[in-house]
Design a protein around this motif. Structure first.
Motif, PDB file in Angstrom:
ATOM      1  N   LEU A 159      17.726 -21.423  21.379  1.00  0.00           N
ATOM      2  CA  LEU A 159      18.469 -19.740  20.703  1.00  0.00           C
ATOM      3  C   LEU A 159      18.404 -19.535  19.537  1.00  0.00           C
ATOM      4  CD1 LEU A 159      20.256 -19.833  23.916  1.00  0.00           C
ATOM      5  CD2 LEU A 159      18.659 -18.464  23.102  1.00  0.00           C
ATOM      6  N   PRO A 160      19.236 -18.739  18.480  1.00  0.00           N
ATOM      7  CA  PRO A 160      20.174 -18.733  17.310  1.00  0.00           C
ATOM      8  C   PRO A 160      21.334 -19.447  17.044  1.00  0.00           C
ATOM      9  CG  PRO A 160      19.135 -16.429  18.243  1.00  0.00           C
ATOM     10  CD  PRO A 160      18.901 -17.635  18.904  1.00  0.00           C
ATOM     11  N   PRO A 161      21.588 -20.064  16.024  1.00  0.00           N
ATOM     12  CA  PRO A 161      22.553 -21.163  15.760  1.00  0.00           C
ATOM     13  C   PRO A 161      23.852 -20.312  16.781  1.00  0.00           C
ATOM     14  CG  PRO A 161      21.450 -20.850  13.786  1.00  0.00           C
ATOM     15  CD  PRO A 161      20.653 -19.426  14.823  1.00  0.00           C
ATOM     16  N   GLY A 162      23.977 -18.930  16.133  1.00  0.00           N
ATOM     17  CA  GLY A 162      25.230 -17.905  16.962  1.00  0.00           C
ATOM     18  C   GLY A 162      25.101 -18.057  18.639  1.00  0.00           C
ATOM     19  N   THR A 179      26.709 -25.745  17.380  1.00  0.00           N
ATOM     20  CA  THR A 179      26.293 -26.672  16.606  1.00  0.00           C
ATOM     21  C   THR A 179      25.683 -27.936  16.981  1.00  0.00           C
ATOM     22  OG1 THR A 179      29.156 -26.943  16.873  1.00  0.00           O
ATOM     23  CG2 THR A 179      28.156 -25.906  15.364  1.00  0.00           C
ATOM     24  N   ALA A 180      25.741 -27.655  19.129  1.00  0.00           N
ATOM     25  CA  ALA A 180      25.492 -29.088  19.117  1.00  0.00           C
ATOM     26  C   ALA A 180      23.813 -29.686  18.373  1.00  0.00           C
ATOM     27  CB  ALA A 180      24.644 -28.300  20.695  1.00  0.00           C
ATOM     28  N   PRO A 181      24.079 -30.764  18.788  1.00  0.00           N
ATOM     29  CA  PRO A 181      22.827 -31.747  18.233  1.00  0.00           C
ATOM     30  C   PRO A 181      21.754 -31.763  18.512  1.00  0.00           C
ATOM     31  CG  PRO A 181      23.929 -33.013  19.684  1.00  0.00           C
ATOM     32  CD  PRO A 181      24.927 -32.335  19.695  1.00  0.00           C
ATOM     33  N   LEU A 182      20.226 -30.844  18.078  1.00  0.00           N
ATOM     34  CA  LEU A 182      19.204 -30.316  18.517  1.00  0.00           C
ATOM     35  C   LEU A 182      18.353 -31.911  18.985  1.00  0.00           C
ATOM     36  CD1 LEU A 182      17.992 -27.857  15.740  1.00  0.00           C
ATOM     37  CD2 LEU A 182      18.785 -27.112  18.096  1.00  0.00           C
ATOM     38  N   PRO A 183      17.555 -32.159  19.392  1.00  0.00           N
ATOM     39  CA  PRO A 183      16.371 -33.303  20.154  1.00  0.00           C
ATOM     40  C   PRO A 183      15.918 -33.761  18.603  1.00  0.00           C
ATOM     41  CG  PRO A 183      15.022 -31.201  21.392  1.00  0.00           C
ATOM     42  CD  PRO A 183      17.228 -30.570  20.659  1.00  0.00           C
ATOM     43  N   ALA A 184      16.108 -34.163  18.293  1.00  0.00           N
ATOM     44  CA  ALA A 184      15.158 -34.992  17.431  1.00  0.00           C
ATOM     45  C   ALA A 184      13.387 -34.732  17.480  1.00  0.00           C
ATOM     46  CB  ALA A 184      14.366 -36.419  17.775  1.00  0.00           C
ATOM     47  N   ALA A 185      13.708 -34.460  15.910  1.00  0.00           N
ATOM     48  CA  ALA A 185      11.459 -33.832  15.731  1.00  0.00           C
ATOM     49  C   ALA A 185      11.029 -34.814  16.285  1.00  0.00           C
ATOM     50  CB  ALA A 185      12.049 -33.448  13.979  1.00  0.00           C
ATOM     51  N   PRO A 186       9.467 -34.413  16.584  1.00  0.00           N
ATOM     52  CA  PRO A 186       8.445 -35.379  16.830  1.00  0.00           C
ATOM     53  C   PRO A 186       7.997 -35.470  15.313  1.00  0.00           C
ATOM     54  CG  PRO A 186       7.853 -33.166  17.577  1.00  0.00           C
ATOM     55  CD  PRO A 186       9.159 -33.020  16.665  1.00  0.00           C
ATOM     56  N   LEU A 244      23.495 -12.527  24.201  1.00  0.00           N
ATOM     57  CA  LEU A 244      24.583 -13.249  25.313  1.00  0.00           C
ATOM     58  C   LEU A 244      23.750 -14.936  25.646  1.00  0.00           C
ATOM     59  CD1 LEU A 244      26.052 -10.532  28.062  1.00  0.00           C
ATOM     60  CD2 LEU A 244      26.847 -11.959  25.528  1.00  0.00           C
ATOM     61  N   PRO A 245      24.126 -15.521  26.139  1.00  0.00           N
ATOM     62  CA  PRO A 245      23.997 -16.555  25.735  1.00  0.00           C
ATOM     63  C   PRO A 245      22.972 -16.337  26.778  1.00  0.00           C
ATOM     64  CG  PRO A 245      25.752 -17.533  25.354  1.00  0.00           C
ATOM     65  CD  PRO A 245      25.478 -15.904  25.454  1.00  0.00           C
ATOM     66  N   ALA A 246      22.812 -16.217  27.481  1.00  0.00           N
ATOM     67  CA  ALA A 246      21.629 -16.396  29.366  1.00  0.00           C
ATOM     68  C   ALA A 246      20.733 -15.675  29.059  1.00  0.00           C
ATOM     69  CB  ALA A 246      22.849 -16.366  30.511  1.00  0.00           C
ATOM     70  N   PRO A 247      21.113 -14.157  28.621  1.00  0.00           N
ATOM     71  CA  PRO A 247      20.232 -13.092  28.958  1.00  0.00           C
ATOM     72  C   PRO A 247      18.957 -13.718  27.798  1.00  0.00           C
ATOM     73  CG  PRO A 247      21.817 -12.088  29.237  1.00  0.00           C
ATOM     74  CD  PRO A 247      22.153 -13.346  28.373  1.00  0.00           C
ATOM     75  N   ALA A 248      19.734 -13.839  26.698  1.00  0.00           N
ATOM     76  CA  ALA A 248      18.537 -14.596  25.078  1.00  0.00           C
ATOM     77  C   ALA A 248      17.843 -15.765  26.077  1.00  0.00           C
ATOM     78  CB  ALA A 248      19.660 -14.673  24.461  1.00  0.00           C
ATOM     79  N   LEU A 249      18.244 -16.503  26.973  1.00  0.00           N
ATOM     80  CA  LEU A 249      17.248 -17.729  27.243  1.00  0.00           C
ATOM     81  C   LEU A 249      15.946 -17.432  28.293  1.00  0.00           C
ATOM     82  CD1 LEU A 249      16.950 -20.474  27.397  1.00  0.00           C
ATOM     83  CD2 LEU A 249      18.295 -20.984  29.099  1.00  0.00           C
ATOM     84  N   ALA A 250      16.657 -16.220  28.597  1.00  0.00           N
ATOM     85  CA  ALA A 250      15.723 -15.528  29.752  1.00  0.00           C
ATOM     86  C   ALA A 250      14.398 -15.363  28.867  1.00  0.00           C
ATOM     87  CB  ALA A 250      16.590 -14.526  30.798  1.00  0.00           C
ATOM     88  N   VAL A 251      14.879 -14.025  28.077  1.00  0.00           N
ATOM     89  CA  VAL A 251      14.219 -13.748  26.890  1.00  0.00           C
ATOM     90  C   VAL A 251      13.220 -14.761  26.463  1.00  0.00           C
ATOM     91  CG1 VAL A 251      13.376 -12.408  25.218  1.00  0.00           C
ATOM     92  CG2 VAL A 251      14.972 -11.662  26.448  1.00  0.00           C
ATOM     93  N   VAL A 252      13.251 -15.674  25.888  1.00  0.00           N
ATOM     94  CA  VAL A 252      13.583 -16.889  25.585  1.00  0.00           C
ATOM     95  C   VAL A 252      11.551 -17.520  26.749  1.00  0.00           C
ATOM     96  CG1 VAL A 252      13.116 -18.879  24.675  1.00  0.00           C
ATOM     97  CG2 VAL A 252      14.605 -17.635  23.930  1.00  0.00           C
ATOM     98  N   GLU A 308      17.353 -29.322  26.675  1.00  0.00           N
ATOM     99  CA  GLU A 308      16.172 -30.043  27.347  1.00  0.00           C
ATOM    100  C   GLU A 308      14.506 -29.407  27.999  1.00  0.00           C
ATOM    101  OE1 GLU A 308      20.205 -30.775  30.604  1.00  0.00           O
ATOM    102  OE2 GLU A 308      18.489 -30.386  31.426  1.00  0.00           O
ATOM    103  N   LEU A 309      14.951 -28.184  27.155  1.00  0.00           N
ATOM    104  CA  LEU A 309      13.979 -27.106  28.052  1.00  0.00           C
ATOM    105  C   LEU A 309      13.293 -27.066  26.440  1.00  0.00           C
ATOM    106  CD1 LEU A 309      14.828 -24.529  30.215  1.00  0.00           C
ATOM    107  CD2 LEU A 309      13.399 -26.358  30.348  1.00  0.00           C
ATOM    108  N   GLN A 310      13.538 -27.522  25.252  1.00  0.00           N
ATOM    109  CA  GLN A 310      12.865 -26.625  24.179  1.00  0.00           C
ATOM    110  C   GLN A 310      11.611 -27.797  23.942  1.00  0.00           C
ATOM    111  OE1 GLN A 310      15.358 -26.459  20.776  1.00  0.00           O
ATOM    112  NE2 GLN A 310      13.723 -26.908  19.250  1.00  0.00           N
TER     113      GLN A 310
END
Lengths: 553, 465
Positions: free
Chosen positions: B291-294, B298-305, B378-386, B422-424
Motif C-alpha cells: 500500500l502507499p506509504p500514506g 512507517t512500519a518496517p517492510l519485509p526484507a527484500a529477497p 482508506l486502508p481496508a478498501p485499498a487492500l481489497a483492491v490490491v 504478511e501477504l506481500q
C-alpha cells in the motif's frame, strides 16, 4: 544430300557467318566496356559516400552546437539540476527533433545521463560511448558505440558523436550524433545509388540498397574495426549486355531465316531444270526413250535442256526404226528358218514320191516294195513337218499368263523332287528360302524343265553333274542351273536364245528362246555364262516382291 | 474542513434540485473555465485510464455518488444503513440528480453501474466483495429500477459506503456506438461539442457557465496559465503537490511461476527511489509495500529477497505488458527492461490497451504487466483492491471478514498494515510507486480543491473577473 539442300545450306552459311564470326569479339568488347563502367560507378559511389559521411560529421557538429545553445537545453539542464520535479527522461527528445540527431543525451559533470532522446530508459546511468565523446576536444566528431533501445533490450550500436557543453549551465553537456544504422545506410544508398553496408569484421551491422549480379566492393575504413562498404552490382549492365546480345542473336536468327528462305528460292530456281533433266534421264533409262523435259531455263542450262530434248527425240525415233527393222529382220529370220525347216523334209518327200511315181509308171515289180520302204520315211517327214509347225506355233503364241506369289527356293526344291534321281547324274542343290516372286507356276516349271534337260544332255560325259541353286541377289531371286558339260562359247551366249538356234541334232532351236520369252514376260532375265566347272551356267533372275503373306509353294 | 465539505454538499444538493429553465435558455454568466490537460488526449467517462490527470478530467464531467471527507458525503445519492438491518446499505439518489438528457438518476442506474463493474471483474470489483450475493442483488435491482437499492453485506465492512465514493462507481449510462457514456455532471455537451452549464450549474456569476479542455505541452500550458488563457493545468508543475494524496499506485503483476528464477530477486533490487525520481512525473514516491506509504505508515517492510547471482548462459526472458497510452508506464517499463537486462534477463515489452491488459490478466495469458489503480484513501478498501489485483478471490474472501470485524478505524488500519506486510511476499505483485495529481491553478480560479482521492474538484469554484 540433294543439290538443292547443299545450295540452301551454302547460302545460309554465307549469310550468317559474317554475322557470327565477329560476335565473340563484340561480346568481349561489350563486357569490357561494362566492366569499366561498373568500376567507374563504384569509384564514384564510394567518393560520394565518403563525401557525404564528411558532410554528416559537419552536420552533427553543427546540430550539437546549435542544440547546446538552445534555450531549451539550458532550461532542461537547470530543471534537472534544480530542486523541483525532474522533467521526463525523454525531455531531450524535443531538442533532437528537427536537428537530424538520432542520438542526443544530456550528461552531467560526472557523465551520468540525465535525459536521453534516443534511450530514455538509460537516464541516471553512464554510457561509456557518450562519455568517450566528452573526452575529446569539443566539436570533434568521434565514432563510438552507444546504447540504444531494441525490442530485446539495450544494444550497443556505432554512432558518430559530438559533444558540447550546454551554454550557461556549468557541468551540463550535450552529446549528440547519428547512428550508423539502416536509416543512415538507406540515406547513403539513395544518394549514391549503391548498396551501403556498415560492417564490423565479418558482421554486417546495417545495410541498404541491393546490388545484384557481379558485385564490385569499395571499402571505406571507419574506426573501431568498422568499415563502410559501398557495393555496386552489374545487374543493370549485365541486363543491358544481355539485351544487346539478344538483339544480336535476333538479327542473326532473322538473317538465318531470311537467307534460308532466299537460299531455298535460289536453289529451286537453279536446280529445278537440273532435277527435271535428272528425272528425264531416269525415264530414258527406264525405257521411255522419247521423254521430253518441259522446264524452261535460260543460259547454259537452257541449252542443255534443249539438247536433251533433241537427243531423246532422236533416240525415240531411231529406236522405233530399229525395232521395226529388227522386227522385219526377225520375221525374215523366222521365215527363213521356217522355209529351211520345211524344205528339209520336203526334199526326201518329193524324191520318194517321184521314185514311187516312176515305179508305178514303169509298172515296176518293185513298186510295192518301194512303197513299203518309202511310206514310213514319208510319214516320219510329215510328222517332222508337223512338229516344226507346232513348235513355231508355240513360240508365236504363249499360253495365258497366270502369275501367283511363290517362294522361289521352296518351289524349286519341291519341283526338283518331281524329277527324282536321274541315273548317274550327280546333283547338287541349294535353295535359299523366303525369296518371293510373282510367277506363273507352269511357265516357270517349263523353264526349269528345259534348263535341266539341256544340262543333263550336256553332262552326259564321264562325270555327269548338274547343280541347281536358288539365291538372292539384291532385288532379284536367281535360279541357277549349272552343268559340267563343255559349256557355251562366249560368242554364242546371246545367239542360243534366238529361235531356231540349236546345237543339238534333234533340237528345234526354240526351247531357250521360249524360256527367255517366259523370263521376259515375268519382268526378269535369262542369261548364260560359264560355270565354275567350265560348263554352262544359266541364270534366271526374277524380281522379288515384298509378299502378301500368302506365298504359294 | 468538515464544515466546508458539508457546505459544498449542500450547494450541490441545491444545484441538483430540478430547475424549470432548460440549459439552453439559462443566462451564460461567469465565463468559461478552461482546463489544460498535459499528456491526456481527451477526457473519457467510459474507460478508467489510471492517471491522476485523466481521472480528474473525467471527474469534471461526471459526479460521483459521494465524496469522502471523511464520511461519505452525498453528491448524487445518500448512502445509509437501515436501522433494523445494519448490514444493509441503502442507496437513494438525490431528487435532483439527472443525466444530461434530463432523465432522473434512479437506483436502477446505480445498480447497473455496479453490475457492469462486477461483471468486468476489474480490480475495483473487489470493493463489492463484502456484498452478499452481489450479482443476484443487483440483477433484482435492475428489474425494479425505481425501488431503493438495498445492498446487503455478508460480513461487517464499515468502509463500504466510503468505497462507493470511488470514481469507479460514478453512475453513467453506457454510450452507444462506442461513444463515451454520459454521467451526471455539472456540464452538458451541446450538439456542437461545447460543455455548457447544465441544470445543476449555479445560474449567476461568478460561477463558470462553460467548461473547455485544451491539450498542450507542459511548457505551453504553463505559459497559457500565466497569460490567463487557461485556469487550470493538470499534469504540469508541482502546484499543491505537498498536500496531494498519492493514491495512483502502480504494480508489476505477474502470473505465478511465469517469471524465470531470480527475476523477482532482481526486481527487488531495483532502486525504486531512483526509478521514481527519474522516470515518474511527480508528485510520486516509491512504494516498497503493498500500500502507499500514506496508508501503510512507517512500519518496517519485509526484507527484500537477496540478490540472485546473474544467471549463466543464455539470457532468460519474459514478457512485460504495459499500457501503451501512458508515457509514464512506457518509461518505467523500458527502465525495468534495461535494469533487468543488466541483471541478465531479457524482457520483451508488450505495449497494450488497458482493456487488452485486463483481458490477458483475467485469462491468465500473461507473464508480467504493469498495472496502475486508483486506491481508495482508506486502508481496508485499498487492500481489497490490491488483493483483487492479485486475482486470488479465495484469499480476498478469507481476508475481508477479519478486517471488517475491527470496528475501530485505527485498529482496522493497524490490522490492514499487518496483513499487508504478511501477504506481500506471497502475492504475485511487486509494488513500484504511487502518484498524485500535479495541478497548477490560476489565481483567477477560486474555490478549487482536491478530494480525498486527490482529484480536482470544481463543484464550488468560481472565476474572478
Amino acid at each position: 544430300m540433294r543439290l538443292r539442300t547443299k545450295l540452301t545450306l551454302a547460302f545460309a552459311a554465307l549469310s550468317v557467318l559474317p554475322l557470327l564470326l565477329p560476335a565473340p569479339f563484340v561480346a568481349h568488347r561489350l563486357r569490357a566496356t561494362f566492366t569499366k563502367e561498373l568500376e567507374r560507378r563504384a569509384d564514384a559511389a564510394s567518393a560520394l559516400v565518403a563525401l557525404e559521411v564528411e558532410r554528416l560529421k559537419s552536420r552533427v557538429q553543427e546540430a550539437v552546437l546549435a542544440a547546446s545553445r538552445d534555450s531549451g537545453a539550458e532550461e532542461l539542464a537547470q530543471a534537472l539540476a534544480g530542486p523541483g520535479p525532474r522533467p521526463l527522461p525523454d525531455a531531450a527528445r524535443s531538442l533532437a527533433e528537427g536537428r537530424g540527431l538520432a542520438v542526443l543525451a544530456l550528461l552531467d559533470g560526472t557523465g551520468h545521463v540525465q535525459s536521453s532522446a534516443h534511450f530514455p530508459a538509460r537516464a541516471g546511468d553512464v554510457d561509456r560511448g557518450l562519455l568517450a565523446a566528452l573526452a575529446v576536444p569539443p566539436g570533434t566528431v568521434v565514432q563510438e558505440d552507444v546504447e540504444v533501445s531494441a525490442p530485446e533490450g539495450p544494444r550497443a550500436w556505432p554512432a558518430l558523436l559530438s559533444a558540447r557543453a550546454v551554454e550557461g549551465v556549468p557541468g551540463a553537456f550535450l552529446v549528440g550524433g547519428v547512428l550508423l544504422d539502416t536509416a543512415l545506410a538507406t540515406q547513403l544508398s539513395t544518394l549514391s545509388g549503391a548498396e551501403v553496408e556498415f560492417v564490423r569484421g565479418t558482421e554486417v551491422l546495417a545495410s541498404a540498397g541491393g546490388a545484384s549480379g557481379h558485385r564490385l566492393v569499395r571499402e571505406l575504413p571507419l574506426s573501431g574495426g568498422m568499415a563502410l562498404r559501398v557495393v555496386v552490382g552489374d545487374a543493370a549492365s549485365a541486363e543491358a549486355e544481355a539485351a544487346l546480345l539478344a538483339a544480336l542473336a535476333l538479327v542473326v536468327g532473322l538473317g538465318l531465316l531470311l537467307s534460308v528462305a532466299l537460299g531455298i528460292l535460289l536453289a529451286r530456281r537453279t536446280t529445278g531444270p537440273l532435277e527435271a533433266l535428272t528425272r528425264g534421264a531416269q525415264a530414258v533409262a527406264a525405257g521411255k526413250l522419247d521423254t521430253q523435259v518441259g522446264t524452261r531455263a535460260r543460259g547454259e542450262v537452257g541449252v542443255l535442256v534443249a539438247a536433251f530434248n533433241h537427243m531423246t527425240s532422236e533416240l525415240g525415233r531411231t529406236t522405233r526404226a530399229l525395232v521395226k527393222a529388227e522386227r522385219v529382220a526377225a520375221w525374215e529370220e523366222v521365215a527363213r528358218s521356217l522355209a529351211h525347216e520345211l524344205k528339209n523334209p520336203l526334199t526326201p518327200l518329193q524324191m520318194s514320191l517321184e521314185t514311187l511315181t516312176a515305179a508305178q509308171a514303169e509298172s515296176s515289180p518293185r513298186f510295192a516294195e518301194l512303197f513299203r520302204e518309202s511310206a514310213p520315211a514319208m510319214r516320219e517327214e510329215v510328222a517332222r513337218l508337223s512338229r516344226t509347225v507346232d513348235a513355231f506355233a508355240r513360240f508365236a503364241r504363249l499360253p495365258p499368263f497366270y502369275p501367283v506369289e511363290l517362294d522361289m527356293g521352296l518351289w524349286a526344291e519341291q519341283a526338283l523332287l518331281l524329277y527324282g534321281a536321274k541315273g548317274a547324274v550327280q546333283r547338287e542343290a541349294s535353295f535359299e528360302k523366303g525369296l518371293l516372286v510373282q510367277a506363273d507356276r507352269d511357265m516357270l516349271a517349263q523353264v526349269l524343265h528345259n534348263l535341266l534337260k539341256n544340262a543333263e544332255e550336256a553332262s552326259s560325259g564321264a562325270t555327269p553333274f548338274v547343280a541347281v541353286r536358288v539365291l538372292a541377289e539384291g532385288p532379284w531371286a536367281v535360279l541357277e542351273v549349272e552343268d559340267a558339260g563343255p559349256g557355251v562359247p562366249e560368242e554364242a551366249w546371246e545367239r542360243i536364245f534366238e529361235p531356231h538356234f540349236s546345237r543339238k541334232p534333234q533340237g528345234t532351236g526354240l526351247g531357250l528362246a521360249i524360256c527367255r520369252r517366259i523370263a521376259t514376260e515375268h519382268g526378269g532375265t535369262l542369261r548364260v555364262g560359264r560355270g565354275a566347272r567350265g560348263g554352262a551356267l544359266f541364270r534366271l533372275a526374277l524380281p522379288r516382291t515384298t509378299g502378301t503373306g500368302a506365298a504359294a509353294r | 474542513m468538515k464544515g466546508r465539505c458539508l457546505l459544498g454538499a449542500a450547494l450541490l444538493a441545491r444545484w441538483l434540485h430540478p430547475l424549470e429553465a432548460p440549459a439552453a435558455e439559462r443566462a451564460r454568466l461567469g465565463g468559461t473555465l478552461v482546463v489544460d490537460l498535459v499528456g491526456v488526449a481527451a477526457p473519457s467517462a467510459e474507460t478508467a485510464g489510471e492517471t491522476p490527470e485523466a481521472a480528474s478530467a473525467r471527474a469534471l464531467l461526471a459526479l460521483p455518488l459521494c465524496r469522502l471527507s471523511p464520511e461519505a458525503t452525498p453528491v448524487l445519492a445518500t448512502l445509509g444503513r437501515e436501522g433494523a438491518a445494519p448490514d444493509t446499505v441503502v442507496v437513494t439518489p438525490l431528487p435532483g440528480a439527472r443525466f444530461p438528457d434530463g432523465a432522473a438518476l434512479r437506483p436502477g442506474d446505480v445498480a447497473e453501474t455496479l453490475y457492469r463493474l462486477l461483471e468486468a471483474q476489474g480490480p475495483y470489483a473487489s470493493l463489492l466483495a463484502p456484498l452478499a450475493s452481489p450479482e443476484e442483488t443487483l440483477k433484482e435491482a435492475l428489474l425494479h429500477p425505481e425501488a431503493p437499492l438495498r445492498l446487503r453485506l455478508q460480513h461487517a465492512w464499515p468502509d463500504f459506503e466510503a468505497s462507493l465514493c470511488h470514481p469507479a462507481f460514478t453512475p453513467s449510462r453506457p454510450g452507444t456506438g462506442g461513444a463515451p457514456g454520459m454521467g451526471v455532471g455539472l456540464y452538458v455537451r451541446t450538439p456542437a461539442g461545447r460543455l455548457v452549464g447544465g441544470r445543476g450549474t449555479p445560474t449567476g456569476p461568478p460561477f463558470p457557465a462553460a467548461l473547455a479542455f485544451s491539450s498542450a505541452s507542459a511548457r505551453l500550458a504553463e505559459r497559457a496559465l500565466l497569460r490567463g488563457e487557461v485556469q487550470a493545468v493538470l499534469g504540469a508543475s508541482p502546484g499543491q503537490a505537498a498536500s496531494s494524496p498519492l493514491l495512483f499506485a502502480t504494480y508489476l503483476v505477474h502470473r505465478k511461476g511465469s517469471l524465470p528464477e531470480g527475476a523477482l530477486s532482481a526486481l527487488a533490487q531495483v532502486d525504486l527511489e531512483a526509478l521514481v525520481r527519474t522516470f515518474v512525473p511527480g508528485p510520486a514516491v516509491a512504494m516498497p509495500g503493498l500500500l502507499p506509504p500514506g496508508l501503510l505508515g512507517t512500519a518496517p517492510l519485509p526484507a527484500a529477497p537477496r540478490a540472485a547471482p546473474r544467471p549463466a548462459g543464455a539470457a532468460r526472458g519474459f514478457s512485460l505488458g504495459y499500457e501503451a497510452a501512458l508515457p509514464e508506464q512506457r518509461a518505467v517499463a523500458e527502465r525495468l527492461q534495461v535494469l533487468l537486462h543488466d541483471a541478465g534477463f531479457q524482457v520483451h515489452l508488450l505495449p497494450e490497451t488497458r482493456a487488452g491488459l485486463e483481458r490477458a490478466r483475467l485469462a491468465g495469458a500473461f507473464e508480467a504487466q504493469l498495472v496502475s489503480v486508483l486506491l481508495p484513501p482508506l486502508p481496508a478498501p485499498a487492500l481489497a483492491v490490491v488483493l483483487g489485483l492479485a486475482g486470488d478471490t479465495a484469499l480476498l474472501r478469507r481476508e475481508l471478514p477479519g478486517l471488517g470485524a475491527e470496528g475501530d478505524a485505527a485498529a482496522r488500519a493497524a490490522r490492514v498494515r499487518a496483513r499487508a506486510l504478511e501477504l506481500q511476499p506471497v502475492l504475485p505483485i511487486v509494488p513500484l510507486y504511487v502518484r498524485g495529481l500535479r495541478v497548477q491553478l490560476s489565481e483567477a480560479l477560486v474555490g478549487a480543491r482536491k478530494d480525498s482521492f486527490g482529484l480536482l474538484v470544481l463543484d464550488d469554484a468560481w472565476l474572478v473577473r
